[in-house]
Design a protein around this motif. Structure first.
Motif, short mmCIF file in Angstrom:
data_model
loop_
_atom_site.label_atom_id
_atom_site.label_comp_id
_atom_site.label_asym_id
_atom_site.label_seq_id
_atom_site.Cartn_x
_atom_site.Cartn_y
_atom_site.Cartn_z
N SER A 164 3.75 -45.02 -51.99
CA SER A 164 4.67 -44.50 -53.01
C SER A 164 6.06 -44.21 -52.43
CB SER A 164 4.10 -43.24 -53.66
OG SER A 164 4.02 -42.19 -52.73
N ASN A 165 6.15 -43.95 -51.13
CA ASN A 165 7.45 -43.68 -50.51
C ASN A 165 8.10 -44.93 -49.93
OD1 ASN A 165 8.11 -40.67 -50.57
ND2 ASN A 165 5.94 -40.70 -50.01
N HIS A 166 7.40 -46.04 -49.94
CA HIS A 166 7.93 -47.33 -49.46
C HIS A 166 8.57 -47.21 -48.07
CE1 HIS A 166 7.17 -48.78 -53.49
NE2 HIS A 166 7.88 -47.78 -53.97
N PHE A 167 7.84 -46.58 -47.16
CA PHE A 167 8.36 -46.45 -45.80
C PHE A 167 8.47 -47.83 -45.15
CE2 PHE A 167 6.03 -42.29 -46.20
CZ PHE A 167 7.17 -41.51 -46.26
N MET A 201 6.82 -46.65 -39.31
CA MET A 201 6.13 -45.40 -39.00
C MET A 201 7.12 -44.27 -38.72
SD MET A 201 3.39 -43.71 -38.55
CE MET A 201 2.47 -42.58 -37.55
N ASP A 202 8.26 -44.60 -38.12
CA ASP A 202 9.26 -43.57 -37.83
C ASP A 202 9.74 -42.88 -39.11
OD1 ASP A 202 9.06 -44.17 -35.14
OD2 ASP A 202 10.81 -45.50 -35.14
N ASP A 203 9.86 -43.64 -40.19
CA ASP A 203 10.27 -43.06 -41.48
C ASP A 203 9.21 -42.10 -41.99
OD1 ASP A 203 12.51 -44.71 -41.35
OD2 ASP A 203 11.52 -46.31 -42.49
N PHE A 204 7.95 -42.47 -41.82
CA PHE A 204 6.84 -41.60 -42.22
C PHE A 204 6.88 -40.29 -41.42
CE2 PHE A 204 2.58 -40.10 -41.03
CZ PHE A 204 2.10 -39.70 -42.28
N ILE A 205 7.06 -40.40 -40.11
CA ILE A 205 7.09 -39.22 -39.24
C ILE A 205 8.24 -38.30 -39.64
CG2 ILE A 205 7.49 -38.42 -36.87
CD1 ILE A 205 5.94 -40.94 -35.96
N ALA A 206 9.40 -38.88 -39.95
CA ALA A 206 10.57 -38.08 -40.33
C ALA A 206 10.35 -37.34 -41.65
CB ALA A 206 11.80 -38.98 -40.42
N SER A 207 9.48 -37.87 -42.51
CA SER A 207 9.28 -37.25 -43.82
C SER A 207 8.15 -36.24 -43.88
CB SER A 207 9.02 -38.34 -44.87
OG SER A 207 7.70 -38.81 -44.75
N THR A 208 7.39 -36.10 -42.79
CA THR A 208 6.26 -35.17 -42.80
C THR A 208 6.38 -34.17 -41.66
OG1 THR A 208 4.94 -36.69 -41.46
CG2 THR A 208 4.64 -36.81 -43.84
N LYS A 209 5.68 -33.08 -41.80
CA LYS A 209 5.64 -32.05 -40.76
C LYS A 209 4.29 -32.14 -40.05
CE LYS A 209 8.73 -29.02 -43.17
NZ LYS A 209 8.97 -27.82 -43.90
N PRO A 210 4.23 -31.71 -38.80
CA PRO A 210 2.98 -31.82 -38.03
C PRO A 210 1.77 -31.11 -38.65
CG PRO A 210 4.80 -31.37 -36.56
CD PRO A 210 5.33 -31.26 -37.97
N ASP A 211 1.99 -30.11 -39.48
CA ASP A 211 0.86 -29.42 -40.10
C ASP A 211 0.52 -29.97 -41.48
OD1 ASP A 211 3.16 -28.45 -41.27
OD2 ASP A 211 2.50 -26.35 -41.27
N ASP A 212 1.23 -31.00 -41.92
CA ASP A 212 0.98 -31.64 -43.20
C ASP A 212 -0.33 -32.42 -43.14
OD1 ASP A 212 1.53 -34.40 -44.89
OD2 ASP A 212 2.36 -32.62 -45.88
N ALA A 213 -1.11 -32.43 -44.20
CA ALA A 213 -2.41 -33.12 -44.24
C ALA A 213 -2.26 -34.62 -43.98
CB ALA A 213 -3.10 -32.87 -45.57
N HIS A 214 -1.20 -35.22 -44.52
CA HIS A 214 -0.98 -36.65 -44.29
C HIS A 214 -0.72 -36.94 -42.82
CE1 HIS A 214 -0.96 -37.15 -48.55
NE2 HIS A 214 0.20 -36.55 -48.74
#
Length: 183
Positions: free
Chosen positions: A97-100, A103-116
Motif C-alpha cells: 500500500s505504501n509502494h516502497f 527496503m531503505d524506504d520501508f525502514i525510514a517509514s517505521t520505528k523499531p518497536d513497530d509490529a511491521h
C-alpha cells in the motif's frame, strides 16, 4: 533348496512381508504429500517469497522459503503465541500500500518497536543467519546458503568448524542493573 522356493509362482513369507512393508511405506509417504502440497500453497498465497525478496533486496531461494515459512510460523507461536501468517499479511499489505521502492524506504517509514518492523526483522534475520528463533527454540534452516555469506562468496571459505574448546559456549550473562541502588 527348499520346497517353498522350488515351486514356480509360489510366494515366500519373506516376499509377503516385503510387500506389506512396501505398501505400508507408500501409504505413509502418500499421507505426507497432501500436507506438504497444502503448506507450499499456503506459503505461495501468503506472498512470503515476494515479501522476503523485497526485504532482503534480492531474489530468494524458493526451496529455502518452504523451510523458513513453517519454521517462522512455529517459532512465533512458541515465542509469544503470535500468528506469523497474519503478521506477514499485515506487513505485505503495508509494503504494497505504501509502494516502497526499496527496503531503505520501508525502514525510514517505521520505528523499531513497530509490529511491521519486528516482523520484517524476523524474516531478514532468518534469511541472513540461516536460523529461526533463539535460545532453546533456535532452528537451523540453512548454513552455507545463509545470506550473510554472500558478500564473501568465492573469496572466503565458509567456516565449518569451531576454533577450539568452548568456542561456542553460552551467551554471556548481562550484569545486573544498578537501578535504585545508592552505589
Amino acid at each position: 533348496m527348499s520346497q517353498e522356493n522350488s515351486q514356480p509362482g509360489a510366494m515366500s513369507r519373506r516376499n509377503v512381508l516385503q510387500g506389506i512393508g512396501i505398501l505400508s511405506l507408500s501409504a505413509l509417504t502418500a499421507s505426507f504429500f497432501p500436507a506438504i502440497k497444502a503448506q507450499a500453497q499456503e506459503m505461495n498465497r501468503s506472498g512470503f517469497v515476494e515479501t522476503s525478496a523485497f526485504l532482503v533486496s534480492r531474489a530468494v531461494n524458493p526451496v529455502l522459503a518452504q523451510r523458513y515459512y513453517p519454521s517462522l510460523i512455529k517459532n512465533a507461536s512458541i515465542k509469544n503465541g503470535a500468528d506469523f501468517a497474519s503478521q506477514l499479511a499485515a506487513l505485505t499489505q503495508y509494503i504494497n500500500s505504501n509502494h516502497f521502492a526499496h527496503m531503505d524506504d520501508f525502514i525510514a517509514s517505521t520505528k523499531p518497536d513497530d509490529a511491521h518492523f519486528i516482523t520484517a526483522t524476523r524474516i531478514v534475520s532468518a534469511w541472513y543467519t540461516g536460523v529461526v528463533g533463539d535460545d532453546e527454540n533456535m532452528e537451523l534452516i540453512a548454513y552455507a546458503d545463509a545470506m550473510m555469506y554472500l558478500p564473501t562468496k568465492g573469496v572466503l571459505v565458509i567456516p565449518t568448524y569451531g576454533l577450539g574448546p568452548d568456542t561456542w559456549g553460552s551467551k554471556p550473562v548481562s550484569p545486573p542493573s544498578n537501578k535504585g541502588s545508592n552505589v
